[in-house]
Write an enzyme that holds these catalytic residues in place. Structure first.
Site, short mmCIF file in Angstrom:
data_model
loop_
_atom_site.label_atom_id
_atom_site.label_comp_id
_atom_site.label_asym_id
_atom_site.label_seq_id
_atom_site.Cartn_x
_atom_site.Cartn_y
_atom_site.Cartn_z
CB ILE A 77 -0.88 0.03 1.27
CG1 ILE A 77 -1.70 -1.24 1.40
CG2 ILE A 77 -1.79 1.25 1.29
CD1 ILE A 77 -2.67 -1.47 0.29
CB CYS A 78 1.11 4.20 -2.19
SG CYS A 78 1.95 5.80 -2.21
CB VAL A 79 3.38 4.89 3.25
CG1 VAL A 79 4.51 5.67 2.61
CG2 VAL A 79 3.14 5.35 4.68
CB ALA A 82 -2.20 4.48 2.92
#
Length: 128
Positions: A77-79, A82
């Site tokens: 998940i792209c931090v 997110a």
């Protein structure tokens, strides 16, 4: 053949995520390797454990989790995306003094480096 997927659509509201999940199933059934799925933009909402679909709908969030649990597929998940959309793990929530966390087990907050690595190490990268 080694595949990686990029998902930019949310779990519900568009066909992107469900099409990606079905494609992932087909890749594995055909005997190929699915190295990872990278969730970017609205796609990070696929990792929100607070999603509660109707009882007659497929639970896509748990579907992704089962892909990880049963086949060892990395779910990145792209931090940055997110955090902008309210999806976080316990560590980030503590660091940012947020009241809670909601990252579904099996998913990992990652940087764009994970996407770049997948592009370099996989034979095919498919975006949904």
């Amino acid at each position: 053949m080694r595949f990686a997927l990029t998902v930019t659509g949310p779990a519900y509201g568009t066909q992107q995520a469900s099409s990606a999940w079905q494609f992932a199933q087909a890749v594995l059934q055909e005997g190929h390797e699915l190295a990872c799925v990278f969730f970017y933009r609205e796609g990070v909402l696929n990792a929100n454990q607070l999603t509660a679909p109707a009882s007659d709908e497929f639970d896509l969030v748990r579907g992704w989790q089962s892909l990880h649990d049963e086949h060892g597929v990395a779910l990145h998940i792209c931090v940055a995306a997110a955090l902008r959309r309210g999806v976080t793990d316990e560590r980030e929530a503590q660091q940012l003094a947020l009241p809670g966390h909601n990252l579904q087990p099996g998913f990992t907050l990652s940087g764009l480096g994970a996407l770049a690595e997948a592009a370099l190490t996989c034979d095919r990268m498919v975006q949904f």
